[in-house]
Design an enzyme around this catalytic site. Structure first.
Site, PDB file in Angstrom:
ATOM      1  N   ARG A   1     -73.510 -28.730  18.046  1.00 10.05           N
ATOM      2  CA  ARG A   1     -72.563 -28.274  17.028  1.00 10.05           C
ATOM      3  C   ARG A   1     -72.966 -26.874  16.587  1.00 10.05           C
ATOM      4  NH1 ARG A   1     -72.765 -28.873  11.014  1.00 10.05           N
ATOM      5  NH2 ARG A   1     -70.649 -28.548  10.286  1.00 10.05           N
TER       6      ARG A   1
ATOM      7  N   HIS B   1     -68.452 -21.541   8.909  1.00  9.50           N
ATOM      8  CA  HIS B   1     -69.677 -21.987   8.249  1.00  9.50           C
ATOM      9  C   HIS B   1     -70.187 -20.811   7.405  1.00  9.50           C
ATOM     10  CE1 HIS B   1     -73.206 -25.029   8.645  1.00  9.50           C
ATOM     11  NE2 HIS B   1     -73.561 -24.168   7.697  1.00  9.50           N
TER      12      HIS B   1
ATOM     13  N   GLU C   1     -68.511 -27.883   4.840  1.00  7.88           N
ATOM     14  CA  GLU C   1     -68.896 -28.003   3.435  1.00  7.88           C
ATOM     15  C   GLU C   1     -68.142 -27.032   2.526  1.00  7.88           C
ATOM     16  OE1 GLU C   1     -73.134 -27.884   2.849  1.00  7.88           O
ATOM     17  OE2 GLU C   1     -73.542 -29.114   4.589  1.00  7.88           O
TER      18      GLU C   1
ATOM     19  N   ASN D   1     -71.981 -34.269   6.119  1.00  5.32           N
ATOM     20  CA  ASN D   1     -73.338 -33.712   6.074  1.00  5.32           C
ATOM     21  C   ASN D   1     -74.056 -34.396   4.932  1.00  5.32           C
ATOM     22  OD1 ASN D   1     -72.503 -31.980   8.056  1.00  5.32           O
ATOM     23  ND2 ASN D   1     -72.633 -30.111   6.845  1.00  5.32           N
TER      24      ASN D   1
ATOM     25  N   TYR E   1     -77.917 -35.404   2.962  1.00  5.78           N
ATOM     26  CA  TYR E   1     -79.361 -35.185   2.836  1.00  5.78           C
ATOM     27  C   TYR E   1     -80.006 -36.077   1.785  1.00  5.78           C
ATOM     28  CZ  TYR E   1     -78.604 -31.185   5.850  1.00  5.78           C
ATOM     29  OH  TYR E   1     -78.279 -30.408   6.928  1.00  5.78           O
TER      30      TYR E   1
ATOM     31  N   GLU F   1     -74.483 -33.363  10.026  1.00  4.85           N
ATOM     32  CA  GLU F   1     -75.799 -32.820   9.671  1.00  4.85           C
ATOM     33  C   GLU F   1     -76.590 -33.885   8.935  1.00  4.85           C
ATOM     34  OE1 GLU F   1     -75.931 -29.259   7.270  1.00  4.85           O
ATOM     35  OE2 GLU F   1     -74.416 -28.275   8.503  1.00  4.85           O
TER      36      GLU F   1
END
Ligand code: IFM
Length: 495
Positions: free
Chosen positions: A104, A148, A193, A323, A325, A396
């Site tokens: 990606r 991005h 995002e 994405n 985290y 991600e």
């Protein structure tokens, strides 16, 4: 830090809500993923390419921002980054060595259109053709993100994302890319995002272009949504591959109330509206939620949304990118003044003046992000319930840790542990019905971590920024075993 303490959050002030903490461990070694499950890795143009003045590339907002004093750690910029622009073959060979199913990457808009509109820069097209062809030659599927965060500076000068015209420019750019690369790209993502673009770029100003204005924030939300919708339409009419898939990637917040108290539950819902649903509702359902309009009423009546916009935004997509985290814990507090005499006190929870983020004392990565894999499982299950029938992909997931290269090896056991736990969480969500089709580790290599500069290392490949030498970390060896077998390897399987 003991990894085994990483699963049960202890939150300041109040007991956690009774949501499931499914296992004391999350290290599901030996589990097999479906044969067609995609294991890939991700990067983004400004974070790795360098070569910012080369072959006709125009300036982006990140060039301007990172060259502005006080914006990034150590004054770091993406001028050189990983020098990927000149080391394409080396990096492609790394991906092949890691047995990646897919890669990606993002396209730098200012390489394709140096001023964000008008003529196409042939050299920019050539660079991405070499990348895409190099991937296909190595049996790696190209997954392309159009945006991005490196907006051409000329478009920012014309008003940036708060200016709805930027959505039209984005659709033109999408059509150019669709035409140039559409015969080979399997999966397209319009925006990465958009939350970061709107909230961090225009609301609190810690990302480019560094503006701090609540109305700009909300206007850019709408332009981004519109850009996505127009972008999907432009791609669909320019791409020649009938089986191409279209998507968008959100960094949805997994908002966990600090307790089951009604106030904490209520405030968690508000936080979901101003951080998640302001994108997911228009994109997935073609509406802005009344709660969002109410919470943000003091800043705007959303009169900038024109007839037909929501239909344009609500395009069918084939897969939804996440994405992820870390989760966010919140609790209700006594309302505080967000503004004094009309000034904006920058916050990502725009309009929510009775919320406080609750610190977790879980072990955390170098970003100070607490490690809580059950949050990823929960997020995937929530998405499966909220968007039934839509395949999900983790575009991600990863962690920042700084481990040295010693004797040609980089032992990053904490990253192997983090990845094991989070990929286990994905598997657990799948076994409960979440339709997850792929996982991309962030990141292929250490790179420019935006305002944090080069100090935060997310790569499965170590990069020596002096010499540009790449060293596969243990996590890369572990991940390549996973990608080639589709079976979660033991954490010490790093040959
Ligand atoms: O490096 C970023 C990436 O560009 C977007 N998602 C989060 C990553 C880690 O902060």
């Amino acid at each position: 830090m003991s990894p085994d303490t990483a699963v049960r959050p202890r939150v300041e002030g109040a007991p956690m809500t009774a949501e499931p903490v499914l296992s004391p461990d999350y290290r599901d070694q030996g589990h097999r993923f479906p044969d067609d499950f995609v294991f890939g890795s991700a990067t983004a143009s400004y974070q790795i390419e360098g070569g910012v003045h080369e072959d006709g590339r125009g300036p982006s907002i990140w060039d301007t921002f990172s060259h502005t004093a006080g914006t990034t750690a150590n004054g770091d910029t993406g001028d050189v980054a990983d020098d990927h622009y000149h080391r394409l073959d080396t990096d492609l060979d790394l991906m092949a060595r890691y047995h990646l199913d897919a890669y990606r990457f993002s396209i730098a808009w200012p390489r394709i259109q140096p001023t964000g509109s008008g003529p196409v820069n042939r050299a920019g097209i050539d660079f991405y053709n070499r990348l895409i062809d190099g991937l296909l030659e190595r049996g790696i599927s190209p997954t392309c993100t159009l945006y991005h965060w490196d907006l051409p500076q000329a478009l920012e000068d014309a008003g940036g994302w708060p200016n709805r015209d930027t959505a039209e420019r984005f659709a033109e750019y999408a059509a150019i890319c669709g035409e140039a690369f559409g015969d080979r790209i399997e999966q397209w993502t319009t925006l990465n995002e958009p939350w970061c673009t709107a909230h961090l770029g225009y609301g609190i100003g810690v990302h480019a272009p560094g503006r701090q204005d609540p109305l700009d924030l909300l206007r850019s939300v709408h332009t981004l949504n519109l850009a996505h919708g127009l972008g999907v339409q432009a791609l669909r009419s320019s791409v020649q591959r009938p089986d191409a898939k279209y998507s968008i990637t959100f960094n949805l917040q997994t908002v966990i109330p600090a307790s089951d108290a009604p106030g904490d539950l209520e405030v968690a819902e508000k936080v979901r509206h101003v951080n998640n649903r302001l994108f997911t509702s228009p994109v997935m359902f073609g509406r802005y939620e009344p709660e969002l309009l109410e919470i943000t009423r003091r800043y705007t009546d959303w009169g900038f949304v024109r007839d037909g916009d929501l239909q344009a935004i609500h395009q069918p997509i084939d897969v939804l990118g996440l994405n992820w985290y870390t989760p966010a814990w919140v609790k209700q507090v006594k309302p505080f003044a967000l503004e004094s005499e009309g000034s904006w006190i920058p916050t990502t929870n725009i309009g929510v003046d009775d919320v406080r983020a609750v610190a977790s004392d879980l072990p955390a990565t170098d970003m100070s992000w607490p490690i809580e894999p059950s949050g990823l499982e929960r997020q995937l299950l929530d998405m499966a319930a909220e968007f039934p029938g839509v395949p999900l992909v983790i575009t991600e997931n990863g962690c920042a840790y700084d481990d040295p290269v010693v004797g040609g090896r980089c032992h990053d056991a904490r990253r192997v542990d983090y990845l094991t736990r989070h990929i286990s969480a994905v598997r657990r969500a799948m076994s409960q019905g979440a339709p997850v089709v792929g996982y991309y580790v962030w990141s292929l290599m250490d790179n420019f971590e935006w305002a944090e500069g080069y100090g935060k290392r997310f790569g499965i490949t170590h990069v020596d920024y002096e010499t540009q030498v790449r060293t596969p970390k243990d996590s890369a060896l572990w991940y390549s075993r996973l990608a080639s077998t589709k079976i979660l390897p033991p954490t010490d399987d790093i040959d």
